[in-house]
Design a protein around this motif. Structure first.
Motif, PDB file in Angstrom:
ATOM      1  N   ARG A   8       0.828  -1.212   0.000  1.00 62.69           N
ATOM      2  CA  ARG A   8       0.000   0.000   0.000  1.00 62.69           C
ATOM      3  C   ARG A   8       0.859   1.257   0.000  1.00 62.69           C
ATOM      4  N   LEU A   9       2.060   1.188   0.565  1.00 60.83           N
ATOM      5  CA  LEU A   9       2.976   2.326   0.562  1.00 60.83           C
ATOM      6  C   LEU A   9       3.373   2.692  -0.867  1.00 60.83           C
ATOM      7  N   ASP A  10       3.622   1.698  -1.688  1.00 57.58           N
ATOM      8  CA  ASP A  10       3.970   1.948  -3.091  1.00 57.58           C
ATOM      9  C   ASP A  10       2.807   2.601  -3.833  1.00 57.58           C
ATOM     10  N   ALA A  11       1.618   2.100  -3.593  1.00 58.27           N
ATOM     11  CA  ALA A  11       0.432   2.672  -4.239  1.00 58.27           C
ATOM     12  C   ALA A  11       0.176   4.098  -3.751  1.00 58.27           C
ATOM     13  N   ALA A  12       0.396   4.342  -2.469  1.00 54.27           N
ATOM     14  CA  ALA A  12       0.194   5.690  -1.925  1.00 54.27           C
ATOM     15  C   ALA A  12       1.208   6.670  -2.521  1.00 54.27           C
ATOM     16  N   ALA A  13       2.440   6.235  -2.697  1.00 56.55           N
ATOM     17  CA  ALA A  13       3.456   7.101  -3.293  1.00 56.55           C
ATOM     18  C   ALA A  13       3.096   7.434  -4.733  1.00 56.55           C
ATOM     19  N   ALA A  14       2.690   6.437  -5.496  1.00 56.31           N
ATOM     20  CA  ALA A  14       2.302   6.674  -6.891  1.00 56.31           C
ATOM     21  C   ALA A  14       1.076   7.585  -6.979  1.00 56.31           C
ATOM     22  N   ALA A  15       0.110   7.371  -6.105  1.00 51.97           N
ATOM     23  CA  ALA A  15      -1.101   8.195  -6.125  1.00 51.97           C
ATOM     24  C   ALA A  15      -0.801   9.639  -5.733  1.00 51.97           C
ATOM     25  N   SER A  16       0.082   9.843  -4.760  1.00 48.75           N
ATOM     26  CA  SER A  16       0.400  11.206  -4.358  1.00 48.75           C
ATOM     27  C   SER A  16       1.165  11.941  -5.442  1.00 48.75           C
ATOM     28  N   VAL A  17       2.039  11.252  -6.142  1.00 42.54           N
ATOM     29  CA  VAL A  17       2.753  11.867  -7.265  1.00 42.54           C
ATOM     30  C   VAL A  17       1.771  12.236  -8.373  1.00 42.54           C
ATOM     31  N   ALA A  18       0.879  11.329  -8.696  1.00 37.41           N
ATOM     32  CA  ALA A  18      -0.108  11.609  -9.741  1.00 37.41           C
ATOM     33  C   ALA A  18      -1.000  12.791  -9.346  1.00 37.41           C
ATOM     34  N   LEU A  19      -1.398  12.857  -8.093  1.00 39.54           N
ATOM     35  CA  LEU A  19      -2.239  13.961  -7.626  1.00 39.54           C
ATOM     36  C   LEU A  19      -1.490  15.292  -7.689  1.00 39.54           C
ATOM     37  N   CYS A  20      -0.237  15.295  -7.279  1.00 45.29           N
ATOM     38  CA  CYS A  20       0.562  16.531  -7.352  1.00 45.29           C
ATOM     39  C   CYS A  20       0.660  17.040  -8.785  1.00 45.29           C
ATOM     40  N   LEU A  21       0.946  16.144  -9.711  1.00 41.35           N
ATOM     41  CA  LEU A  21       1.091  16.561 -11.107  1.00 41.35           C
ATOM     42  C   LEU A  21      -0.248  16.961 -11.717  1.00 41.35           C
ATOM     43  N   LEU A  22      -1.319  16.304 -11.317  1.00 38.06           N
ATOM     44  CA  LEU A  22      -2.647  16.685 -11.788  1.00 38.06           C
ATOM     45  C   LEU A  22      -2.983  18.106 -11.341  1.00 38.06           C
ATOM     46  N   VAL A  23      -2.734  18.397 -10.086  1.00 38.66           N
ATOM     47  CA  VAL A  23      -2.998  19.746  -9.575  1.00 38.66           C
ATOM     48  C   VAL A  23      -2.123  20.760 -10.287  1.00 38.66           C
ATOM     49  N   ALA A  24      -0.858  20.441 -10.467  1.00 42.79           N
ATOM     50  CA  ALA A  24       0.087  21.406 -11.040  1.00 42.79           C
ATOM     51  C   ALA A  24      -0.172  21.694 -12.509  1.00 42.79           C
ATOM     52  N   TYR A  25      -0.658  20.715 -13.245  1.00 42.67           N
ATOM     53  CA  TYR A  25      -0.803  20.917 -14.684  1.00 42.67           C
ATOM     54  C   TYR A  25      -2.235  21.194 -15.141  1.00 42.67           C
ATOM     55  N   TYR A  26      -3.231  20.825 -14.328  1.00 44.19           N
ATOM     56  CA  TYR A  26      -4.614  21.011 -14.772  1.00 44.19           C
ATOM     57  C   TYR A  26      -5.443  21.930 -13.879  1.00 44.19           C
ATOM     58  N   LEU A  27      -5.236  21.865 -12.577  1.00 45.12           N
ATOM     59  CA  LEU A  27      -6.068  22.661 -11.679  1.00 45.12           C
ATOM     60  C   LEU A  27      -5.469  24.024 -11.366  1.00 45.12           C
ATOM     61  N   ALA A  28      -4.157  24.115 -11.303  1.00 47.45           N
ATOM     62  CA  ALA A  28      -3.499  25.391 -11.003  1.00 47.45           C
ATOM     63  C   ALA A  28      -2.239  25.526 -11.848  1.00 47.45           C
ATOM     64  N   PRO A  29      -2.395  25.714 -13.162  1.00 48.18           N
ATOM     65  CA  PRO A  29      -1.226  25.716 -14.056  1.00 48.18           C
ATOM     66  C   PRO A  29      -0.397  27.003 -13.970  1.00 48.18           C
ATOM     67  N   ASP A  30       0.257  27.180 -12.863  1.00 48.72           N
ATOM     68  CA  ASP A  30       1.133  28.323 -12.653  1.00 48.72           C
ATOM     69  C   ASP A  30       2.569  27.791 -12.532  1.00 48.72           C
ATOM     70  N   PRO A  31       3.564  28.492 -13.055  1.00 45.22           N
ATOM     71  CA  PRO A  31       4.942  27.994 -12.966  1.00 45.22           C
ATOM     72  C   PRO A  31       5.419  27.746 -11.527  1.00 45.22           C
TER      73      PRO A  31
END
Length: 60
Positions: A8-31
């Motif tokens: 579950r730790l591996d899945a949590a790490a992958a999910a948190s990375v995906a969430l960070c990139l989703l927020v950074a590129y789609y929800l708040a696309p600021d440099p």
């Protein structure tokens, strides 16, 4: 002796990375947000790398 099975730790790490990139590129696309997201991704990756290596080295 092979690598340990994913947990579950591996899945949590992958999910948190995906969430960070989703927020950074789609929800708040600021440099600045993207930079912070990539720093967070790096920190999550390093923590996962150390945890995975310890599990592999000590067979837990």
């Amino acid at each position: 002796m092979g690598p340990p099975a994913p947990t579950r730790l591996d899945a949590a790490a992958a999910a948190s990375v995906a969430l960070c990139l989703l927020v950074a590129y789609y929800l708040a696309p600021d440099p600045t947000v993207r930079y912070a997201a990539w720093l967070t991704v790096f920190c999550v990756w390093m923590a996962w790398f150390v945890a995975f290596g310890a599990r592999w080295l000590y067979s837990e």
